[in-house]
Design a protein around this motif. Sequence first.
Motif, PDB file in Angstrom:
ATOM      1  N   UNK A   1      -2.260  -2.154   6.184  1.00 28.75           N
ATOM      2  CA  UNK A   1      -1.594  -3.357   6.690  1.00 28.75           C
ATOM      3  C   UNK A   1      -2.590  -4.490   6.931  1.00 28.75           C
ATOM      4  N   UNK A   2      -3.847  -4.168   7.190  1.00 27.77           N
ATOM      5  CA  UNK A   2      -4.861  -5.181   7.461  1.00 27.77           C
ATOM      6  C   UNK A   2      -5.558  -5.711   6.231  1.00 27.77           C
ATOM      7  N   UNK A   3      -5.275  -5.163   5.059  1.00 26.28           N
ATOM      8  CA  UNK A   3      -5.917  -5.603   3.824  1.00 26.28           C
ATOM      9  C   UNK A   3      -5.118  -6.741   3.189  1.00 26.28           C
ATOM     10  N   UNK A   4      -5.780  -7.581   2.376  1.00 22.56           N
ATOM     11  CA  UNK A   4      -5.068  -8.694   1.743  1.00 22.56           C
ATOM     12  C   UNK A   4      -4.048  -8.203   0.718  1.00 22.56           C
ATOM     13  N   UNK A   5      -3.060  -9.031   0.456  1.00 26.82           N
ATOM     14  CA  UNK A   5      -1.998  -8.707  -0.513  1.00 26.82           C
ATOM     15  C   UNK A   5      -2.076  -9.664  -1.694  1.00 26.82           C
ATOM     16  N   UNK A   6      -1.714  -9.169  -2.875  1.00 25.26           N
ATOM     17  CA  UNK A   6      -1.633  -9.999  -4.064  1.00 25.26           C
ATOM     18  C   UNK A   6      -0.381 -10.865  -3.966  1.00 25.26           C
ATOM     19  N   UNK A   7      -0.502 -12.149  -4.285  1.00 25.18           N
ATOM     20  CA  UNK A   7       0.608 -13.084  -4.119  1.00 25.18           C
ATOM     21  C   UNK A   7       1.774 -12.804  -5.062  1.00 25.18           C
ATOM     22  N   UNK A   8       1.494 -12.331  -6.275  1.00 24.61           N
ATOM     23  CA  UNK A   8       2.561 -12.177  -7.267  1.00 24.61           C
ATOM     24  C   UNK A   8       3.555 -11.088  -6.918  1.00 24.61           C
TER      25      UNK A   8
ATOM     26  N   UNK B   1      -1.327  -4.303  -2.382  1.00 26.42           N
ATOM     27  CA  UNK B   1      -2.512  -4.307  -1.533  1.00 26.42           C
ATOM     28  C   UNK B   1      -3.768  -4.383  -2.385  1.00 26.42           C
ATOM     29  N   UNK B   2      -4.723  -5.205  -1.966  1.00 27.46           N
ATOM     30  CA  UNK B   2      -5.995  -5.367  -2.675  1.00 27.46           C
ATOM     31  C   UNK B   2      -7.059  -4.582  -1.923  1.00 27.46           C
ATOM     32  N   UNK B   3      -7.721  -3.642  -2.602  1.00 20.34           N
ATOM     33  CA  UNK B   3      -8.824  -2.880  -2.018  1.00 20.34           C
ATOM     34  C   UNK B   3     -10.087  -3.278  -2.762  1.00 20.34           C
ATOM     35  N   UNK B   4     -10.994  -3.940  -2.079  1.00 19.38           N
ATOM     36  CA  UNK B   4     -12.234  -4.426  -2.681  1.00 19.38           C
ATOM     37  C   UNK B   4     -13.206  -3.277  -2.924  1.00 19.38           C
ATOM     38  N   UNK B   5     -13.748  -3.194  -4.145  1.00 20.98           N
ATOM     39  CA  UNK B   5     -14.763  -2.185  -4.432  1.00 20.98           C
ATOM     40  C   UNK B   5     -16.151  -2.810  -4.564  1.00 20.98           C
ATOM     41  N   UNK B   6     -16.230  -4.143  -4.463  1.00 20.47           N
ATOM     42  CA  UNK B   6     -17.509  -4.852  -4.502  1.00 20.47           C
ATOM     43  C   UNK B   6     -17.469  -5.996  -3.493  1.00 20.47           C
TER      44      UNK B   6
END
Length: 94
Positions: free
Chosen positions: A45-52, A56-61
């Motif tokens: 719930x605390x991670x950013x979401x893709x607008x389209x 959920x976006x999980x950063x690997x870098x």
Amino acid sequence: MPKVVSRSAVSSSTDAQPTASAAAALRVYYCICGEFILVIEKSLAGLPKRETDGATIIRSQDNSTMKTVVFKLNANPVNEPVLVERYEVVSLMA
């Protein structure tokens, strides 16, 4: 064959100071089939979401706006990119 019996005991104290490993809770998410899918250090719930599509976006870098999130994903890699059509726009998912 001898019977194997294992025993364990859990001990805790309300007076003990929490350790760093106890404070860093991992969240485990499961598939409806019972297999684990994702182990992650942050709440989804605390991670950013893709607008389209709200995924959920999980950063690997690391980048300038977000730090890397520590996670383990239990999924098979896709060898070929997939074309996804959304709202008359085609996106390439690799």
